[in-house]
Design a protein around this motif. Structure first.
Motif: not given
Lengths: 474, 391, 303
Positions: B197-202, B210-222, B236-240
């Protein structure tokens, strides 16, 4: 050290939120786009002529020097505040007040950006002819102060030819109108004297500009050469043939490479020079001139003549030309840009000297210039973190200026004198000449409060004892 | 307020790139709105340099100048020197967060909540209910939110459709349109698994690295495997696409390389979509480019390519200047965001003068919501395409 | 060109006036008279510049330039210095620009006997303050032109005059950059320049009828006035000629419209300060200075 009394008075006539004294913010107004730093005492943002007049009256009464500033894209330190001067920023005065389509003129506030004005005029098929390379960012107020040029000034002339009238706040706070929107007036050409006075005659608060009809037809050509001299010879031959193109611009090999990496306009990377020629006007004239120019270019050794096929291609070629200065950061992070003019027939000779001077000082030089006007823009690129480099840059710069003046040229074609070339003025002007210029300044600003210590070297006025601080070279 | 020296930790060579030419100024929405150097890319870089190179104290002014940046990155394509402004600003924000100068605990809670998707959906529903009974303060600047969101079903495995957090809560109908258009082209799409869900862009924008990196790792696993990751929200696209930089591993770089904006992805499917009938009345649309589509992903041309057969396109004359939404920006800097939006509204009005019934299309939920809050009708380009397919 | 002799003639004391060919009102009567040097210096067609003494007749200069297909934007008649000092352009001002834009550099003799160089040798120049423009149109009250460097322009392939019975504003709207649009109360007279085919197409498109040449210019007075000024409404057709877009009206009868008075206090004060700084004793062309610039009468308080 902040002058609390000054701040309180300014806050009363503006509003407290438009008078700034925070250290971080003041530091941002230490310089314009040149490398010369001063220091700002207070920064304020008036919104109207009345507010500018009120600010200037306060400064006048308190004998506080003030500096007007627009977008801060000047390259000669003209907007650099010295000795904690008051900086009067006109960027918030940014409305186009009226456009008279039949008379082809507009009243604008000084903070209107040059390109915004042309875009505004586009709805009526009109544009503002002076188009300095910084036109997307620079303000009309700044154009007036510097009598700005640009590539299309070859045919259309510089800013002074496009300013009909200026409402100004004189350095004692008097509001007055110089010139006449209808174009003719009796009396001295105070308007002409004001344009190009680099903020030393007062602050422009409204400008009546002449707008130019957009040409029905435009043709942009690009020649490339294996020899810079061949390009320069083409330029002279075109003018001698009785053709004044809308623009005649040249870039040398170093510059072509820097620019091509940014815009990908298809500039030939193995060329020694490219010459950009633009012709505009009515279709038959444009076609005839284009044909003749292609003949001249090829006869003078051009390898190819590329004619832009559409507006996109034309815009891309121009983007390459206009972003040249910024694009040099791809080579080194700092640049020092010179702006001298030489008679066209001595271009090649001076250019050769420029290369020699740069080589002698172990500097990289790029040349991008208004060839039609003989307006050279040698760019010395360097990394100022390198020890001792600034001394070399300044020494080379001075030699370039000397070489240009020695060839019968002038100190500045469009950037102005500011602090950068103030002390070179005696190269071009005798003491009596400088004294006459100082008298003109004295007539507008008897107290010497408007942007002091710029343009004229200290001692220009006979009996001048005013303190002229040195611009700190950073 | 403490003014002890803070190390910004920026890369010196990146900070040195700016030559102060000022060509960025008109492309910066906050400079356009204020005319102030402190609200310009050039001024912000000068302030960063003063701190990083001259040891200038981080005063309240500095914090304010950095916080007022929308991070639209409109300055980047305008910069002939190639200054990586987004990275400098993200680095500076991160240093300010680490020094405890920005993002107070309550804001941090808000950012954390974005990673809990049920909470986001429930919150949005609550807000929507509140709007219906007049309990939501208008100053929040939200347009009417949906009470119900449609259920989405995976249609295949050829590509992932990233659904996001706020996007999914507010504009799930856009996802439905994407699935509909993909199906018309004969392509089935998968939906992300848990954590997608949350990409971490904000979080990146706020400096919560640190929060952004944690979210990114979750998104990649999903969204494992090698299928393209299609994103219909520009932010979100720019963030990913930037995960390679945020996470800093080869796996993240490989994931980022799979990410496509939905319009980029659709360009290659165009010839598989049914040709619109010659008699179809094409609606007029004003194309509003989200900054993170135009300036960051530089994918705005694709929007026009895929939209052109289905709509009459009207262009804005503002060079893609930001609308002021900027993720959480419109909530954190409402006044400036409003001033910036005024310029955008004026540009939209000029574009619509030729076609008063034109709707605005924008491919980012932040922009749509920010603009719709003024009463404008704002759609997603893919919705227009989906309707065009339906005839 | 050496200006020592000219500067010596201007001298240091007493009122002095300058004579050319008396084409524009002539020298101030009853005042000691000098004349600027005459003669063409260097003409560089590929630079589009020419230098000459201020006493050179305009006709002589134009004839020399015409040999290479060029001209300068100065009005016909009189001397170059006179044309510059008066600053009034000819009828082609809309296309060719005002007189002040033709001057690139000048050597001027001031009231204190000094000879001052202003401007530069190149078309583009922003080195220092613009004294050239200050001197143009100053009626010789701030200094006397000695030698000048002028910007030349290529002569167009075609120059033709036309007339139309439609109002001038409407005619102007249909034309791309005409060189002159004139209105005499009954007809519009237009000058078009450029490629012959373009001129023909423009004229045909705007329904213009060719005439032999420029119209006669009413010689009573020349006033700065907007072409839409209501004061023109009552004047009989043919008694005036308006130059559109440049703010000039020629009148058959000078009394028909009063000359405007310069009233802006800021401008008047600037005139006064300039005159005091350049010619404190009011030596140069006495009586010709603009409002505020005439020396203060004896008995009044000098600020």
């Amino acid at each position: 050290m902040v002058d609390a009394g000054l701040v309180a008075e300014l806050a009363a006539v503006l509003s407290p939120d438009r008078v700034r004294i925070g250290a971080t913010e003041l530091a941002l107004y230490r310089r314009d786009a040149s490398t010369i730093e001063g220091d700002a005492g207070v920064v304020c943002f008036p919104l109207t002529t009345e507010e500018v007049a009120a600010v200037v009256r306060i400064a006048h009464r308190r004998r506080v020097p003030f500096v007007a500033r627009g977008s801060g894209t000047g390259l000669a330190g003209g907007a650099t505040p010295l000795d904690g001067a008051l900086v009067v920023v006109t960027t918030k005065m940014n409305r186009v007040l009226s456009v008279d389509v039949d008379e082809r003129r507009a009243w604008v506030e000084p903070g209107v950006l040059n390109l915004d004005l042309s875009r505004h005029g586009a709805a009526y098929g009109l544009h503002f002819a002076p188009d300095p390379s910084s036109q997307q960012s620079c303000s009309i107020g700044g154009n007036v102060a510097n009598n700005s040029g640009g590539p299309h000034c070859l045919a259309e002339g510089v800013t002074s030819m496009h300013v009909l009238a200026v409402e100004v706040v004189l350095p004692d706070g008097t509001v007055t109108m110089l010139g006449d929107p209808d174009g003719e007036w009796d009396g001295y050409d105070l308007r002409g004297a004001f344009v190009g006075s680099e903020g030393m005659f007062g602050i422009a608060t409204k400008v009546c500009v002449r707008l130019t009809p957009n040409p029905p037809d435009v043709r942009t050509l690009l020649f490339d050469y294996t020899d810079v001299a061949a390009g320069a010879a083409t330029v002279s031959a075109i003018i001698a043939a009785g053709i004044v193109p809308a623009a005649l611009e040249m870039m040398d090999a170093n510059c072509i490479q820097a620019v091509e990496a940014y815009v990908h306009a298809g500039f030939p990377l193995d060329a020694a020079a490219v010459l950009l020629v633009e012709v505009d006007g009515l279709p038959h004239g444009v076609a005839a001139d284009t044909e003749r120019i292609v003949e001249i270019g090829m006869a003078h050794g051009a390898r190819t003549a590329r004619v832009a096929q559409n507006d996109e291609e034309r815009a891309l070629i121009w983007k390459g030309r206009k972003t040249a200065f910024g694009a040099v950061a791809r080579i080194k992070p700092n640049y020092y840009l010179h702006d001298t003019v030489v008679p066209r027939h001595r271009l090649v000779e001076v250019l050769t000297q420029v290369y020699e001077i740069a080589a002698r000082h172990e500097l990289i030089v790029l040349n991008v210039f208004h060839a039609g006007d003989g307006n050279l823009h040698p760019l010395l690129v360097f990394d100022k973190r390198e020890p001792g480099v600034m001394e070399r840059v300044h020494a080379a710069g001075e030699e370039i200026v000397r070489a240009s003046v020695a060839a019968g040229g002038v100190l500045s074609g469009e950037h102005g004198i500011g602090l950068e070339k103030r002390d070179f003025m005696p190269l071009m002007f005798a003491p009596a000449d400088l004294d006459a210029q100082a008298r003109l300044r004295e007539a507008f600003d008897p107290d010497g409060l408007a942007n002091p210590a710029k343009v004229l070297p200290s001692g220009s006025r006979c009996g001048d004892i005013s303190h002229a601080p040195e611009g700190a070279w950073i | 307020m403490s003014e002890r020296p803070i190390r910004l930790g920026l890369v010196d060579d990146e900070l040195a790139t700016c030559v102060s030419c000022g060509l960025c100024l008109p492309h910066c929405p906050t400079f356009r709105a204020t005319g102030e150097e402190a609200a310009s890319p050039r001024g912000r870089i000068a302030a960063m340099r003063a701190v990083q190179w001259e040891g200038a104290p981080v005063d309240d002014g500095f914090v304010e100048f950095m916080s007022s940046c929308v991070q639209c990155r409109g300055c980047e394509p305008a910069c002939p020197s190639g200054v990586p402004f987004g990275r400098l600003m993200e680095g500076t924000r991160r240093a300010l967060v680490d020094a405890g100068r920005t993002v107070p605990w309550w804001q941090r809670l808000g950012y954390r909540a974005l990673g809990h998707h049920r909470l986001v959906l429930a919150g949005s529903r609550l807000a929507a209910l509140g709007q219906r009974v007049g309990l939501m303060p208008a100053r929040l600047g939200l347009p009417p939110l949906p009470l119900r969101v449609p259920r989405l079903r995976a249609t295949g495995t050829a590509a992932w459709l990233f659904t996001g957090c706020v996007m999914d809560a507010w504009q799930r109908d856009v996802h439905a349109s994407v699935l509909r258009v993909a199906a018309a082209a004969g392509v089935g799409m998968a939906l992300p698994g848990a954590g997608g869900d949350c990409c971490g862009a904000l979080h990146v924008h706020a400096g919560l690295h640190d929060d952004a990196r944690r979210l990114a790792e979750r998104v990649m696993r999903s969204m494992p495997g090698t299928a393209p990751v299609v994103v219909d929200s520009a932010g979100c696209g720019a963030a990913l696409k930037d995960y390679g930089h945020v996470v800093g591993t080869p796996e993240a770089a490989a994931f980022a390389a799979r990410v496509l904006d939905v319009h980029e992805w659709l360009v290659d499917l165009m010839d598989r979509l049914p040709v619109p009938s010659a008699t179809m009345v094409r609606p007029s649309v004003v194309v509003q480019d989200p900054c993170h589509l135009r300036h960051v992903q530089r994918a705005h041309a694709a929007v026009r390519t895929v939209l052109a057969p289905y709509a009459r396109l009207l262009e804005l004359d503002d060079d893609g200047l930001c609308c002021g939404a900027g993720g959480a920006y419109s909530a954190l800097q409402p006044e400036l965001a409003g001033d910036i939006r005024e310029r955008k509204l004026a540009a939209i009005a000029r574009a619509r003068s030729a076609a008063p019934d034109a709707v605005v299309v924008s491919a980012n939920p932040g922009c749509s919501v920010h603009l719709a809050a003024t009463g404008l009708t704002v759609r997603h380009p893919v919705q227009i395409i989906a309707e065009g397919l339906d005839g | 060109m050496d200006l020592t002799g000219f500067a010596d003639a201007v001298g240091l004391d007493g009122p002095v006036t300058i004579a050319g060919l008396a084409g524009r009102g002539g020298p101030v009567p009853g005042v000691r008279c000098v004349a600027a040097p005459a003669g063409i210096g260097t003409f560089l067609p590929e630079e589009m510049t020419v230098s000459c003494g201020a006493g050179t007749p305009v006709a002589e200069l134009q004839a020399a330039l015409a040999e290479r297909g060029q001209s300068v934007a100065l009005p016909d008649g009189g001397t170059v210095g006179g044309a510059l000092a008066v600053g009034h352009a000819g009828l082609l001002r809309l296309g060719h620009g005002p007189v002040r834009d033709a001057l690139l550099q000048c050597h001027t003799v001031l009231a204190d006997g000094s000879t001052v160089m202003a401007g530069g040798t190149t078309v583009k120049n922003v080195s220092g303050f613009d004294l050239c423009r200050l001197f143009v149109g100053a009626q010789g009250t701030l200094g006397f032109f000695g030698t000048v460097l002028l910007r030349t322009r290529p002569e167009p392939a075609a120059r033709r005059w036309f007339r139309s019975d439609e109002p001038a504003t409407a005619v102007r709207r249909r034309l791309f950059r005409p060189s002159a649009v004139l209105w005499n109360g009954a007809a519009t007279i237009v000058c078009l320049e450029g490629h012959p085919a373009d001129v023909a197409e423009q004229a045909a498109g705007a329904g213009l009828v060719e005439v032999e040449g420029p119209p006669p210019v009413p010689a009573g007075a020349r006033r700065p006035l907007a072409s839409d000024d209501p004061a023109l409404v009552g004047l009989p057709a043919g008694s005036y000629l308006v130059e559109l877009g440049v703010g000039v009206v020629h009148l058959a009868d000078a009394a028909a419209l009063a000359a405007p008075r310069i009233a802006d206090p800021g401008v008047v004060a600037l005139h006064g300060r300039l005159k005091r700084l350049f010619d404190p004793d009011g030596r140069l062309n006495p009586g010709r200075a603009p409002a505020g610039a005439e020396p203060v009468a004896i008995g009044s308080v000098h600020p």
